[in-house]
Design a protein around this motif. Structure first.
Motif, PDB file in Angstrom:
ATOM      1  N   GLU A 147       0.839  -1.189   0.000  1.00 13.87           N
ATOM      2  CA  GLU A 147       0.000   0.000   0.000  1.00 13.87           C
ATOM      3  C   GLU A 147       0.882   1.250   0.000  1.00 13.87           C
ATOM      4  OE1 GLU A 147      -2.468  -0.299   3.436  1.00 13.87           O
ATOM      5  OE2 GLU A 147      -3.242  -2.285   2.893  1.00 13.87           O
ATOM      6  N   ARG A 148       0.327   2.347  -0.461  1.00 15.31           N
ATOM      7  CA  ARG A 148       1.073   3.600  -0.522  1.00 15.31           C
ATOM      8  C   ARG A 148       1.151   4.255   0.858  1.00 15.31           C
ATOM      9  NH1 ARG A 148       1.820   5.837  -5.565  1.00 15.31           N
ATOM     10  NH2 ARG A 148       1.917   7.908  -4.645  1.00 15.31           N
ATOM     11  N   TYR A 149       2.241   5.014   1.055  1.00 16.34           N
ATOM     12  CA  TYR A 149       2.410   5.789   2.276  1.00 16.34           C
ATOM     13  C   TYR A 149       1.691   7.133   2.170  1.00 16.34           C
ATOM     14  CZ  TYR A 149       6.033   2.928   4.488  1.00 16.34           C
ATOM     15  OH  TYR A 149       6.711   1.918   5.127  1.00 16.34           O
ATOM     16  N   GLU A 150       1.190   7.596   3.296  1.00 13.82           N
ATOM     17  CA  GLU A 150       0.739   8.974   3.397  1.00 13.82           C
ATOM     18  C   GLU A 150       1.968   9.862   3.636  1.00 13.82           C
ATOM     19  OE1 GLU A 150      -0.139   6.552   5.500  1.00 13.82           O
ATOM     20  OE2 GLU A 150      -2.124   5.978   4.726  1.00 13.82           O
ATOM     21  N   ALA A 151       1.848  11.136   3.287  1.00 17.58           N
ATOM     22  CA  ALA A 151       2.985  12.058   3.408  1.00 17.58           C
ATOM     23  C   ALA A 151       3.491  12.122   4.843  1.00 17.58           C
ATOM     24  CB  ALA A 151       2.593  13.446   2.910  1.00 17.58           C
ATOM     25  N   GLN A 152       2.587  12.149   5.803  1.00 20.62           N
ATOM     26  CA  GLN A 152       2.984  12.251   7.206  1.00 20.62           C
ATOM     27  C   GLN A 152       3.806  11.040   7.631  1.00 20.62           C
ATOM     28  OE1 GLN A 152       2.704  14.802   9.297  1.00 20.62           O
ATOM     29  NE2 GLN A 152       3.835  13.609  10.829  1.00 20.62           N
ATOM     30  N   ALA A 153       3.435   9.856   7.126  1.00 18.23           N
ATOM     31  CA  ALA A 153       4.170   8.639   7.465  1.00 18.23           C
ATOM     32  C   ALA A 153       5.587   8.686   6.911  1.00 18.23           C
ATOM     33  CB  ALA A 153       3.433   7.416   6.941  1.00 18.23           C
TER      34      ALA A 153
END
Length: 235
Positions: free
Chosen positions: A206-212
């Motif tokens: 799955e893709r990461y969120e920017a904050q992660a």
């Protein structure tokens, strides 16, 4: 047909170089609906034992006792362990030690910083040994940022060698848990073990969120700082 389950087979806690506690990993995995997790701290099973004790009789997630063993030829994850595996052995001896206690040996991130002839120092991936030795599966999806090419090479190796494919987040922070995982038929650790032995697992990511991603960058900075400090103090 059995319902599909999800397992993250490569997780770290503060018992090695991760940030979260074993209990925090369990709680996050439960929030995400993961059915099975493997705590695979570096060269210790203490985090896995602590996580299993914390889970107690709750339904999910089930905790597999694992360890990311530092062999001379690269890191190897042992799953379904009863005791820790000594680091510093050859890859072949490490795989044998895992199998001798009924565990499964996984070649994780095989093409990340692999051992090379004449190299002195730590190797992180076992490279082409993943196809030459009796590994039970190859990690083809590792969600560490920047691992896309390494994952593609691992996919090709697993396909060419006919080895089962698994995914593991290699999470060192809570927000990375489950970003790469293994899909299998069933919802239990026993079902996962049988799926691995039958070669019927699938890796997903799955893709990461920017904050992660920002959080992972902070962990990387902290890890490098601690490593420089340890080198300076000779620890």
């Amino acid at each position: 047909m059995a319902e599909a389950g999800r397992a993250d087979l490569h997780l770290h806690t503060r018992l090695s170089d991760g940030w979260p506690t074993p209990a925090e990993v369990v709680e996050r995995a439960a929030e995400l609906g993961l059915d099975v997790i493997a705590i695979t701290d570096h060269d210790t099973i203490e985090g896995a034992l602590e996580a299993r004790a914390y889970v107690g009789r709750r339904r999910t997630p089930k905790v597999i006792i694992g360890e990311e063993v530092s062999s001379r030829d690269g890191h190897i994850v042992g799953l379904f362990l009863e005791k820790g595996v000594r680091p510093g052995l050859s890859a072949q001896a490490t795989v044998r030690a895992i199998h001798n206690q009924g565990g499964l040996a996984i070649a994780v991130h095989p093409f990340w910083d692999p051992a090379k002839p004449g190299r002195v120092g730590t190797a992180h991936g076992v490279g082409w040994l993943a196809a030459e030795l009796e590994f039970d599966a190859i990690e083809v999806e590792n969600s560490t940022p920047g691992f896309y090419l390494y994952n593609q090479m691992a996919h090709r190796l697993a396909f060419d060698s006919g080895r089962p494919q698994v995914g593991g987040s290699d999470a060192h922070i809570l927000s990375a848990i489950g970003k790469a995982h293994t899909v299998f038929a069933g919802r239990t650790a026993l079902a996962l073990e049988r799926a691995l032995e039958a070669g019927k697992t699938r890796a997903a990511r799955e893709r990461y969120e920017a904050q992660a991603l920002l959080e992972y960058a902070a962990w990387g900075w902290d890890f490098r700082r601690k490593r420089r400090l340890a080198q300076a103090t000779g620890q």
